[in-house]
Design an enzyme around this catalytic site. Structure first.
Site, short mmCIF file in Angstrom:
data_model
loop_
_atom_site.label_atom_id
_atom_site.label_comp_id
_atom_site.label_asym_id
_atom_site.label_seq_id
_atom_site.Cartn_x
_atom_site.Cartn_y
_atom_site.Cartn_z
N THR A 184 1.39 -8.77 -25.52
CA THR A 184 2.66 -8.06 -25.69
C THR A 184 3.40 -7.98 -24.37
OG1 THR A 184 1.85 -6.71 -27.52
CG2 THR A 184 3.69 -5.82 -26.25
N ASN A 185 2.65 -7.84 -23.28
CA ASN A 185 3.25 -7.55 -21.98
C ASN A 185 3.99 -8.71 -21.34
OD1 ASN A 185 1.97 -5.17 -22.50
ND2 ASN A 185 0.36 -5.43 -20.96
N SER A 361 47.62 14.02 -39.47
CA SER A 361 47.36 15.45 -39.62
C SER A 361 47.28 15.82 -41.08
CB SER A 361 48.47 16.25 -38.94
OG SER A 361 48.32 17.64 -39.19
N SER A 362 46.43 16.79 -41.37
CA SER A 362 46.33 17.31 -42.73
C SER A 362 47.36 18.41 -42.98
CB SER A 362 44.92 17.87 -42.97
OG SER A 362 44.67 18.95 -42.08
N LYS A 367 53.00 13.18 -38.70
CA LYS A 367 52.31 13.02 -37.42
C LYS A 367 51.39 11.80 -37.47
CE LYS A 367 49.89 15.79 -33.94
NZ LYS A 367 48.80 14.89 -33.57
#
Length: 511
Positions: A184-185, A361-362, A367
């Protein structure tokens, strides 16, 4: 995508030609009761595999084995599997294929084993088994679980191709055959490096495309004058083209620096095995596997000068992270500037118009917000976090191995994906639709007291300062005040105080 990775001539006949499609099609997956050692567990069929810890049930229809199954149970942390990084899977397929070819040439595995492994690696590279890498990206063991996941998938698919049953591991064994001459290494850091090279290419392409977009915008606005600003205060005139062109130049510089990282990432400790000494590998293996990997990957792969140092060192990952952060810093600054230049539309700078992408914008009708640059800014913040994690992980290793490469490569691969997508969305959804406010830009440039700077060479700093202050105090233009005072000829003022002329470096030198 083709299922066959490029082949290379070797002393083993089977490696000299591609595997035919018919042999692959004839190999049917062994599942359920067809796999040896299977048992019923509720309604799901399983097979029994063994490791040094004992027996373990593995779903009969998967390609992974006992080590992967334990890792799935041990590392239920982020919910993000290794399969989320296909670049790493592709890189590992190339490495295992190169290792198998080197081992076969050195007599370490048979021609039959090579043929089976070679085809399994080709299919893995093609993406056929991407769903077979379920281990969490945040795993202990310095990548051992990922390496074994790869070994098991390749081994079980190789067994299928040869007409053997999954889980029998004869004649192809995950450790003894697929992982021969490896650890693995050395394979995990090597795969990480190749994966980063693969992931870096889209980042470079996206940065180049964004730079080109700014350069095209610069050409279109090269004659549109505006006022430059320093510290958010009026400075001297420039063109919109110069402003946008500067963004492109900065990104081009980043592209060059990122591209320079590829060479160092292609220096590998492959063949060093456990700690870089090359234990359990033929002395010829290291140089041979590097040659094989160069062939199958199309990259110029080089051996690390000191494989022991290379096994634990993550300096190249830190360098790459720093360059990605540099790009992110520039990208964030560009996004900030776009948001500021587009601020308004009535009470801000309003010097550019950016495409309206969604209602802002809500509650406030009409906007529209700069949502694309805002998204980019948040992507940039993510990269800053990535860099902090990579830095901590690189420093946190001990002695001959750094156990924290998994989080490092996860952060880098994730960060590169975020950066590439952020640049693409900025280009497509914002920059390509920017329209400068030419009228407002010229009006502000002409009325700004800061253009008195160009008279320094005629009146001296104090004289020019007097004109600027008087123009501001009386709400008049510098040109009107200068004409009234009569210290500079009218024809000179026409030239020196023309905002477009002031965008050129030679203006303002004096008599």
């Amino acid at each position: 995508m083709t299922h066959q990775i490029a082949t290379q001539n070797t002393d083993i006949d089977v490696a000299d030609k591609p595997l035919d499609a018919a042999s692959a099609a004839s190999a049917k997956p062994a599942s359920g009761a067809e796999a040896t050692g299977t048992a019923a567990s509720g309604t799901a069929a399983v097979r029994i595999e063994h490791d040094s810890l004992g027996a373990k049930q593995v779903p009969a229809d998967v390609y992974w084995g006992v080590h992967t199954q334990r890792a799935i149970e041990n590392f239920a942390v982020s919910g993000i599997p290794v399969s989320s990084h296909p670049e790493l899977i592709r890189a590992y397929a190339l490495i295992k294929q190169a290792c198998a070819r080197a081992n076969a040439e050195l007599g370490g595995i048979t021609a039959e084993q090579l043929e089976l492994i070679d085809q399994a690696c080709s299919e893995m590279y093609a993406g056929d088994f991407d769903d077979q890498f379920p281990v969490d990206v945040l795993q202990g063991g310095a990548g051992t679980s990922t390496n074994m996941n790869v070994n098991e998938v390749i081994a079980n698919r190789a067994l299928e191709i040869g007409g053997y049953q999954r889980g029998t591991y004869t004649p192809v064994h995950p450790n003894d055959t697929v992982n021969k001459s490896q650890s693995t290494n050395d394979t995990y850091p090597a795969a990480c490096r190749l994966a980063l090279v693969f992931a870096l290419r889209p980042v470079i392409r996206s940065a180049r495309a964004l730079a080109l977009s700014f350069q095209r915008l610069a050409r279109r606005s090269s004659t549109m004058v505006k006022l430059g600003r320093t510290q958010l205060q009026d400075a001297v005139p420039m063109t919109f083209g110069q402003e946008f062109g500067a963004f492109g130049t900065v990104l081009d510089d980043d592209v060059a620096k990122l591209a320079s990282q590829i060479d160092s990432l292609c220096v590998l400790n492959l063949g060093g095995t456990a700690i870089g000494t090359g234990i359990c590998a033929d002395a010829r293996f290291r140089s041979l596997v590097v040659s094989k990997l160069s062939y199958v990957s199309g990259l110029t792969i080089r051996e690390a000068n000191d494989p022991i140092a290379a096994t634990s060192d993550m300096g190249d990952f830190v360098d790459l992270s720093s360059q990605l952060k540099r790009l992110a810093v520039h990208l964030g600054k560009i996004a900030n500037d776009i948001r500021l230049l587009a601020s308004g539309p009535q009470a801000g700078l309003a010097e550019i118009h950016i495409p309206a992408r969604q209602a802002g914008s809500s509650i406030m009708p009409g906007k529209v917000n700069p949502v694309i640059p805002e998204c980019v800014n948040q992507s940039v913040f993510t990269i800053f976090g990535m860099d902090a994690t990579v830095t901590a992980a690189a420093e946190g290793g001990q002695l001959q191995l750094n156990a924290f490469e998994p989080v490092t490569v996860h952060m880098l691969l994730t960060g590169m994906g975020v950066l590439a997508h952020a640049m693409d969305t900025l280009r497509v959804n914002c920059v390509d639709g920017i329209k400068p406010n030419e009228r407002l830009g010229r009006e502000r440039a002409e009325r700004s007291a800061s253009i008195a700077t160009s008279l320094n060479g005629y009146l001296g700093y104090e004289g020019a300062c007097h004109l600027a202050k008087r123009a501001l105090r009386e709400g008049r233009t510098v040109k009107d005040v200068a004409l009234e005072e009569g210290n500079v000829r009218a024809e000179v003022l026409d030239d020196v105080l023309d905002p477009m002329n002031l965008t050129r470096a030679h203006i303002g030198g004096g008599r």
